[in-house]
Motif scaffolding. Structure first.
Motif, short mmCIF file in Angstrom:
data_model
loop_
_atom_site.label_atom_id
_atom_site.label_comp_id
_atom_site.label_asym_id
_atom_site.label_seq_id
_atom_site.Cartn_x
_atom_site.Cartn_y
_atom_site.Cartn_z
N GLN A 201 3.92 -0.24 2.96
CA GLN A 201 3.55 0.83 2.04
C GLN A 201 2.94 0.21 0.79
OE1 GLN A 201 7.00 3.31 1.42
NE2 GLN A 201 7.28 3.64 3.59
N ILE A 202 1.73 -0.30 0.96
CA ILE A 202 1.05 -1.02 -0.13
C ILE A 202 -0.32 -0.41 -0.43
CG2 ILE A 202 2.29 -3.20 0.17
CD1 ILE A 202 0.02 -4.17 1.94
N THR A 203 -0.48 0.87 -0.12
CA THR A 203 -1.79 1.52 -0.26
C THR A 203 -2.16 1.86 -1.70
OG1 THR A 203 -0.82 3.70 0.12
CG2 THR A 203 -1.64 2.51 2.06
N VAL A 204 -1.19 1.90 -2.61
CA VAL A 204 -1.48 2.27 -4.00
C VAL A 204 -2.31 1.18 -4.68
CG1 VAL A 204 -0.47 2.72 -6.28
CG2 VAL A 204 0.53 3.76 -4.24
N LYS A 205 -1.97 -0.08 -4.46
CA LYS A 205 -2.63 -1.18 -5.17
C LYS A 205 -3.65 -1.95 -4.34
CE LYS A 205 0.60 -2.26 -8.79
NZ LYS A 205 1.10 -3.35 -9.62
N TYR A 206 -3.69 -1.72 -3.03
CA TYR A 206 -4.53 -2.56 -2.16
C TYR A 206 -5.39 -1.72 -1.22
CZ TYR A 206 -1.24 -6.12 -3.71
OH TYR A 206 -0.46 -6.95 -4.48
N SER A 207 -6.63 -2.16 -1.05
CA SER A 207 -7.50 -1.57 -0.03
C SER A 207 -7.39 -2.43 1.23
CB SER A 207 -8.96 -1.56 -0.50
OG SER A 207 -9.45 -2.89 -0.58
N LYS A 208 -7.79 -1.88 2.35
CA LYS A 208 -7.77 -2.65 3.60
C LYS A 208 -8.63 -3.90 3.47
CE LYS A 208 -9.05 0.79 6.05
NZ LYS A 208 -9.49 1.70 7.11
N GLU A 209 -9.80 -3.74 2.87
CA GLU A 209 -10.73 -4.87 2.74
C GLU A 209 -10.14 -5.98 1.87
OE1 GLU A 209 -12.52 -1.20 3.91
OE2 GLU A 209 -11.48 -1.63 2.04
N GLU A 210 -9.43 -5.59 0.82
CA GLU A 210 -8.82 -6.56 -0.08
C GLU A 210 -7.70 -7.34 0.60
OE1 GLU A 210 -6.75 -6.39 -4.53
OE2 GLU A 210 -7.13 -4.53 -3.43
N LEU A 211 -6.97 -6.69 1.52
CA LEU A 211 -5.84 -7.34 2.18
C LEU A 211 -6.26 -8.35 3.24
CD1 LEU A 211 -3.53 -4.25 2.56
CD2 LEU A 211 -3.03 -6.30 1.23
N LEU A 212 -7.40 -8.11 3.88
CA LEU A 212 -7.85 -8.99 4.95
C LEU A 212 -8.04 -10.41 4.42
CD1 LEU A 212 -8.47 -8.69 7.93
CD2 LEU A 212 -10.85 -8.35 7.34
N GLY A 213 -7.35 -11.37 5.02
CA GLY A 213 -7.43 -12.77 4.58
C GLY A 213 -6.44 -13.14 3.50
N THR A 214 -5.67 -12.16 3.01
CA THR A 214 -4.68 -12.42 1.96
C THR A 214 -3.44 -13.07 2.56
OG1 THR A 214 -5.42 -10.54 0.64
CG2 THR A 214 -3.19 -11.30 0.24
N GLN A 215 -2.90 -14.05 1.85
CA GLN A 215 -1.63 -14.63 2.28
C GLN A 215 -0.49 -13.83 1.68
OE1 GLN A 215 -2.05 -19.02 1.57
NE2 GLN A 215 -1.70 -18.98 3.78
N VAL A 216 0.55 -13.62 2.49
CA VAL A 216 1.72 -12.85 2.08
C VAL A 216 2.98 -13.63 2.41
CG1 VAL A 216 0.54 -10.64 2.42
CG2 VAL A 216 1.88 -11.62 4.29
N VAL A 217 4.09 -13.20 1.83
CA VAL A 217 5.41 -13.73 2.17
C VAL A 217 6.15 -12.60 2.89
CG1 VAL A 217 7.60 -14.58 1.27
CG2 VAL A 217 5.45 -15.30 0.21
N ALA A 218 6.76 -12.93 4.02
CA ALA A 218 7.47 -11.91 4.80
C ALA A 218 8.74 -12.48 5.41
CB ALA A 218 6.56 -11.38 5.91
#
Length: 109
Positions: free
Chosen positions: A49-66
């Motif tokens: 549920q990260i749609t408020v601050k991020y677009s799909k295009e912005e997330l692609l290639g982003t590193q995350v911690v999970a």
């Protein structure tokens, strides 16, 4: 409640790179479907549920911690296999991400 060191070591947090993002219209709250590359662990799916601050295009290639060692969770028609971590401010979530490029699959300690 205070955690012991042993409790903390049971949580398997890893760095991964988002390799695919899709809308998730079936979710109760606005969310994306993510496919995240965790190196030797492979590609795991997550609903986030990260749609408020991020677009799909912005997330692609982003590193995350999970967290990668939770049981899989059925969310509507989608099976979530990991939990992307973020700082929560109401409905606005800021994902946790390494400050420098990091090999996929590295454990957070």
């Amino acid at each position: 409640m205070e955690l012991s060191w042993n409790d903390f070591t049971k949580v398997d947090m890893r760095v991964g790179t988002v390799v695919e993002v899709a809308d998730f219209p079936e979710a109760r709250n606005p969310a994306y479907k993510l496919w995240i590359d965790f190196g030797e662990l492979g590609i795991l799916k997550s609903s986030a549920q990260i749609t408020v601050k991020y677009s799909k295009e912005e997330l692609l290639g982003t590193q995350v911690v999970a967290v990668v060692n939770f049981p899989e969770k059925q969310i509507g028609p989608f099976m979530s296999q990991c939990l992307v971590l973020g700082a929560v401010d109401g409905k606005a979530v800021t994902i946790l991400s390494p400050s420098k490029e990091t090999p996929n699959g590295l454990r957070i300690a």
